[in-house]
Design a protein around this motif. Structure first.
Motif, PDB file in Angstrom:
ATOM      1  N   SER A   7       0.849  -1.195   0.000  1.00  5.63           N
ATOM      2  CA  SER A   7       0.000   0.000   0.000  1.00  5.63           C
ATOM      3  C   SER A   7       0.884   1.244   0.000  1.00  5.63           C
ATOM      4  O   SER A   7       2.045   1.193  -0.420  1.00  5.63           O
ATOM      5  N   TYR A   8       0.321   2.353   0.507  1.00  2.00           N
ATOM      6  CA  TYR A   8       1.050   3.619   0.588  1.00  2.00           C
ATOM      7  C   TYR A   8       0.386   4.452   1.686  1.00  2.00           C
ATOM      8  O   TYR A   8      -0.714   4.131   2.183  1.00  2.00           O
ATOM      9  N   HIS A   9       1.087   5.531   2.091  1.00  2.00           N
ATOM     10  CA  HIS A   9       0.557   6.403   3.139  1.00  2.00           C
ATOM     11  C   HIS A   9       0.746   7.861   2.730  1.00  2.00           C
ATOM     12  O   HIS A   9       1.826   8.236   2.248  1.00  2.00           O
ATOM     13  N   CYS A  10      -0.312   8.657   2.915  1.00  6.01           N
ATOM     14  CA  CYS A  10      -0.269  10.082   2.576  1.00  6.01           C
ATOM     15  C   CYS A  10      -0.076  10.902   3.838  1.00  6.01           C
ATOM     16  O   CYS A  10      -0.599  10.569   4.903  1.00  6.01           O
ATOM     17  N   SER A  11       0.698  11.988   3.714  1.00  3.07           N
ATOM     18  CA  SER A  11       0.906  12.914   4.831  1.00  3.07           C
ATOM     19  C   SER A  11       0.859  14.336   4.292  1.00  3.07           C
ATOM     20  O   SER A  11       0.934  14.564   3.078  1.00  3.07           O
ATOM     21  N   CYS A  12       0.756  15.300   5.219  1.00  2.00           N
ATOM     22  CA  CYS A  12       0.597  16.708   4.838  1.00  2.00           C
ATOM     23  C   CYS A  12       1.696  17.538   5.484  1.00  2.00           C
ATOM     24  O   CYS A  12       2.273  17.163   6.515  1.00  2.00           O
ATOM     25  N   THR A  13       1.983  18.708   4.887  1.00  2.00           N
ATOM     26  CA  THR A  13       2.972  19.624   5.412  1.00  2.00           C
ATOM     27  C   THR A  13       2.381  20.414   6.568  1.00  2.00           C
ATOM     28  O   THR A  13       1.189  20.287   6.888  1.00  2.00           O
ATOM     29  N   ALA A  14       3.219  21.259   7.201  1.00  2.00           N
ATOM     30  CA  ALA A  14       2.782  22.051   8.355  1.00  2.00           C
ATOM     31  C   ALA A  14       1.642  22.981   7.951  1.00  2.00           C
ATOM     32  O   ALA A  14       1.661  23.580   6.864  1.00  2.00           O
ATOM     33  N   GLY A  15       0.666  23.088   8.825  1.00  2.00           N
ATOM     34  CA  GLY A  15      -0.491  23.932   8.551  1.00  2.00           C
ATOM     35  C   GLY A  15      -1.640  23.197   7.909  1.00  2.00           C
ATOM     36  O   GLY A  15      -2.681  23.797   7.636  1.00  2.00           O
ATOM     37  N   PHE A  16      -1.454  21.902   7.629  1.00  2.00           N
ATOM     38  CA  PHE A  16      -2.496  21.095   6.995  1.00  2.00           C
ATOM     39  C   PHE A  16      -2.679  19.812   7.790  1.00  2.00           C
ATOM     40  O   PHE A  16      -1.781  19.368   8.522  1.00  2.00           O
ATOM     41  N   SER A  17      -3.846  19.192   7.635  1.00  2.00           N
ATOM     42  CA  SER A  17      -4.137  17.890   8.245  1.00  2.00           C
ATOM     43  C   SER A  17      -4.740  16.987   7.188  1.00  2.00           C
ATOM     44  O   SER A  17      -5.361  17.460   6.222  1.00  2.00           O
ATOM     45  N   LEU A  18      -4.534  15.667   7.362  1.00  2.00           N
ATOM     46  CA  LEU A  18      -5.004  14.698   6.385  1.00  2.00           C
ATOM     47  C   LEU A  18      -6.521  14.595   6.459  1.00  2.00           C
ATOM     48  O   LEU A  18      -7.101  14.472   7.536  1.00  2.00           O
ATOM     49  N   ALA A  19      -7.171  14.634   5.285  1.00  2.00           N
ATOM     50  CA  ALA A  19      -8.628  14.554   5.220  1.00  2.00           C
ATOM     51  C   ALA A  19      -9.093  13.136   5.499  1.00  2.00           C
ATOM     52  O   ALA A  19      -8.294  12.190   5.584  1.00  2.00           O
ATOM     53  N   SER A  20     -10.408  12.984   5.639  1.00  2.00           N
ATOM     54  CA  SER A  20     -10.976  11.683   5.977  1.00  2.00           C
ATOM     55  C   SER A  20     -10.777  10.662   4.867  1.00  2.00           C
ATOM     56  O   SER A  20     -10.801   9.449   5.123  1.00  2.00           O
ATOM     57  N   ASP A  21     -10.561  11.107   3.613  1.00  2.00           N
ATOM     58  CA  ASP A  21     -10.330  10.159   2.526  1.00  2.00           C
ATOM     59  C   ASP A  21      -8.908   9.607   2.532  1.00  2.00           C
ATOM     60  O   ASP A  21      -8.585   8.714   1.743  1.00  2.00           O
ATOM     61  N   GLY A  22      -8.045  10.135   3.406  1.00  2.00           N
ATOM     62  CA  GLY A  22      -6.682   9.630   3.525  1.00  2.00           C
ATOM     63  C   GLY A  22      -5.769  10.076   2.415  1.00  2.00           C
ATOM     64  O   GLY A  22      -4.614   9.637   2.361  1.00  2.00           O
ATOM     65  N   LYS A  23      -6.223  10.953   1.539  1.00  2.00           N
ATOM     66  CA  LYS A  23      -5.410  11.382   0.404  1.00  2.00           C
ATOM     67  C   LYS A  23      -5.251  12.894   0.369  1.00  2.00           C
ATOM     68  O   LYS A  23      -4.144  13.398   0.201  1.00  2.00           O
ATOM     69  N   ASN A  24      -6.324  13.622   0.489  1.00  2.00           N
ATOM     70  CA  ASN A  24      -6.288  15.068   0.388  1.00  2.00           C
ATOM     71  C   ASN A  24      -5.896  15.697   1.717  1.00  2.00           C
ATOM     72  O   ASN A  24      -6.011  15.073   2.789  1.00  2.00           O
ATOM     73  N   CYS A  25      -5.413  16.953   1.638  1.00  2.00           N
ATOM     74  CA  CYS A  25      -5.002  17.705   2.824  1.00  2.00           C
ATOM     75  C   CYS A  25      -5.927  18.897   3.024  1.00  2.00           C
ATOM     76  O   CYS A  25      -6.260  19.600   2.057  1.00  2.00           O
ATOM     77  N   GLU A  26      -6.326  19.096   4.251  1.00  2.00           N
ATOM     78  CA  GLU A  26      -7.211  20.202   4.600  1.00  2.00           C
ATOM     79  C   GLU A  26      -6.458  21.214   5.433  1.00  2.00           C
ATOM     80  O   GLU A  26      -5.654  20.856   6.290  1.00  2.00           O
ATOM     81  N   ASP A  27      -6.729  22.488   5.159  1.00  2.00           N
ATOM     82  CA  ASP A  27      -6.060  23.552   5.910  1.00  2.00           C
ATOM     83  C   ASP A  27      -6.495  23.510   7.368  1.00  2.00           C
ATOM     84  O   ASP A  27      -7.688  23.348   7.683  1.00  2.00           O
ATOM     85  N   ILE A  28      -5.539  23.654   8.281  1.00  2.00           N
ATOM     86  CA  ILE A  28      -5.838  23.663   9.721  1.00  2.00           C
ATOM     87  C   ILE A  28      -6.205  25.085  10.125  1.00  2.00           C
ATOM     88  O   ILE A  28      -5.474  26.035   9.818  1.00  2.00           O
ATOM     89  N   ASN A  29      -7.329  25.251  10.798  1.00  2.00           N
ATOM     90  CA  ASN A  29      -7.738  26.563  11.295  1.00  2.00           C
ATOM     91  C   ASN A  29      -7.090  26.775  12.668  1.00  2.00           C
ATOM     92  O   ASN A  29      -7.631  26.392  13.698  1.00  2.00           O
TER      93      ASN A  29
END
Length: 584
Positions: A330-352
């Protein structure tokens, strides 16, 4: 005799009743005309006694009126007239239902509404309003005639298979009325609102009646839902049917179902008869199966094994929105600072970040970060999070307040002197309180109150001895003797003016104007300060030939009182007069 209600009401049938009503009325009229009393009614039955008494008492109030014109005619009877003793009413012949009235001593028959007088002029018969169409029934109602009137009843409509009888819907017997359509070989049986056609003879088992009443064979194979069990074929016979077992041959990968009816697929994956490796997945197919690598692996034809697929390299930029990390299978997705991983495990959402309250006052979320802001009256310190109050009073370039500025948290407030002023509506300037107008001064009755900026003065004004006081602020010169030259040179009038102005006023500032009233173009004036200007604060200026002005020409740094004498001399048609306004 006229009454508001009839003398008698219908009591008996028309054909069999005696002529009671008018006869009893005529008897009452006759008894009264002969001068007898009306007590005889008590010996008569009802309704004759009632009619007798009514007509007898009515005759008591009737008087005869003599006719002035010659010639025989009927004498009309009115109230308060009595008939002549010789006047005798004839015996009436009215029949009920009717009403009887007396006219000129005679009984007259007429009918009540709903009845009409027959040609014999004595008998009343009922009017059939329904037949003559004189009723008032509406659409959907039917007219029913009654004695003397009519009744409107709702129109009754019967459904199919029923008929109306005595205003009631009753079942129509189609069998008795012979309105059925049963054919030969069938007998009619009436039912509520309909009928049945029953065969006249019964069929044996396996047969049924056709439309002509004949017995025909029943095809059980088509009429029954499941005549035979699974794995058998249905064969129709005369009067019955039979079930014959099916013979099925199945191909490779299939076997006969338990009921022997069909061929079903053999699931090699479930039965464990497949030949897939442990790292492979078995997929059943119709009549066969297939060995596939698990998700995240691919088959290596050279090594004959399933190897891991690096999804991050194989599909760059498509598996994860930001950072992709390969794992086994498989594979694993991660996000840079200021973002969090979305529920789909692929996209990144901005952290408020503002949800964590990182700022001292206001926080604005921005893409991948946040920004702190301060409210009006504060500034952001170097740490980027804390807000500090701004001292507007010490940092202001201009004058925020007319008198005093007071710093408060996030803003400032203007203040006025503690006495003699109130804050204006703009919140910046101070407005003077006119103690003289509001009556808050303490001047005596012999003094005059003059308002000042921030206070007031109690002043008294006395005229010189050669003048008379014409108002609180004006003196006029008395008539001078012809021998007194000094009196004639003195001012014609002296007027007292109270003026006030602010300290630090921009100079030169015009504070007073003077001139004759009325003025003429040929006038010439001379104006000057004759007293009280020793320090040189004031000066005069001639605006035109008949107008002068007093100016403040030296800056006043602090509150101070001045008393100056200003004199204006007027040259008009060769005569010089002077006016002396006093300035305070």
């Amino acid at each position: 005799v006229h009454r508001d209600e009839p003398a008698c009401w219908p009591v008996w049938p028309v054909a069999s009743a005696p002529p009671v009503c008018c006869s009893c009325c005529a008897l009452g009229l006759r008894v009264r005309s002969e001068g007898r009393g009306c007590d005889a009614h008590q010996y008569l039955g009802y309704p004759c006694g009632h009619v007798f008494l009514t007509c007898c008492e009515e005759a008591e109030e009737v008087e005869e009126v003599e006719e002035e014109q010659a010639g025989p005619r009927q004498i009309p009877l009115t109230r308060k007239q009595k008939p002549r003793p010789t006047s005798r009413p004839r015996k009436g012949t009215c029949y009920p239902p009717h009403q009887c009235t007396a006219e000129a001593g005679r009984a007259r028959c007429s009918c009540f509404p709903g009845f009409s007088l027959k040609t014999d002029r004595h008998t009343c018969e009922d009017v059939d309003e329904c037949a003559t169409s004189t009723h008032g029934c509406r659409h959907g109602e039917r007219c029913v005639n009654t004695v003397g009137s009519f009744v409107c009843e709702p129109q009754v409509t019967c459904p199919a298979g029923y008929q109306l009888r005595n205003d009631v819907c009753e079942d129509a017997d189609e069998c008795a009325l012979r309105t059925h359509n049963c054919g030969t070989g069938f007998a009619c049986e009436n039912t509520a609102g309909s009928f049945l056609c029953n065969p006249t003879h019964k069929c044996i088992s396996g047969f049924t009646h056709d439309s002509y009443g004949n017995c025909v064979d029943i095809n059980e194979c088509s009429s029954l839902s499941e005549p035979c069990s699974s794995g058998f074929n249905c064969i129709n016979t005369v009067g019955s049917y039979s079930c014959q077992q099916k013979v099925i041959m199945c191909s490779h990968g299939y076997h006969v179902s338990p009921d022997g009816a069909t061929c079903v697929d053999i699931d090699e994956c479930q039965m464990g008869t497949h030949r897939c490796r442990l790292d492979q997945i078995c997929h059943n197919l119709p009549g066969s199966y297939r060995c596939d690598c698990q998700t995240g692996y691919k088959y290596d034809g050279l090594l004959k094994i399933c190897i891991d697929v690096n999804e991050c390299w194989r599909y760059p930029g498509r598996m994860c929105a930001q950072t992709c990390e390969n794992t086994r299978g498989s594979y694993h997705c991660s996000c840079t600072a200021g973002f969090s991983l979305a529920s789909d495990g692929k996209n990144c959402e901005d952290i408020n970040e503002c949800d964590q309250n990182p700022c001292n006052q206001e926080c604005a979320n921005i893409y991948s970060s946040y920004q702190c802001y301060c409210r009006q009256g504060y500034y952001l310190k170097e740490d980027g999070h804390t807000c500090e109050d701004i001292d507007e009073c010490s940092q202001s370039i201009g004058n925020l307040c007319a008198f005093q500025c007071v710093n408060v948290a996030g803003s400032y407030q203007c203040a006025c002197p503690p006495h003699g002023y109130v804050m204006s509506a703009n919140g910046r300037t101070c407005r003077d309180i006119d103690e003289c107008a509001t009556g808050t001064h303490n001047c005596s009755s012999g003094q005059t109150c003059y308002n000042l900026q921030g206070g007031f003065r109690c002043l008294s004004f006395d005229c010189p001895h050669t003048y008379k006081k014409v108002s609180d602020t004006r003196c006029e010169r008395n008539i001078c003797p012809s021998s007194s030259l000094d009196c004639q040179k003195s001012p014609v009038r002296i007027t007292y003016y109270q003026l006030s102005f602010q300290t630090n006023i921009i100079i030169p500032a015009q504070i007073f104007r003077i001139g004759p009233a009325p003025a003429y173009s040929s006038d010439h004036i001379v104006i000057g300060v004759v007293k009280g200007n020793e320090e040189g604060y004031f000066g005069t200026r001639k605006l035109n030939s008949f107008t002068g002005a007093v100016y403040l020409q030296k800056q006043v740094r602090e509150p101070k009182d001045f008393l100056i004498d200003v004199e204006m001399k007027l040259l008009r048609q060769g005569t010089i007069t002077s006016t002396k306004p006093l300035q305070h």
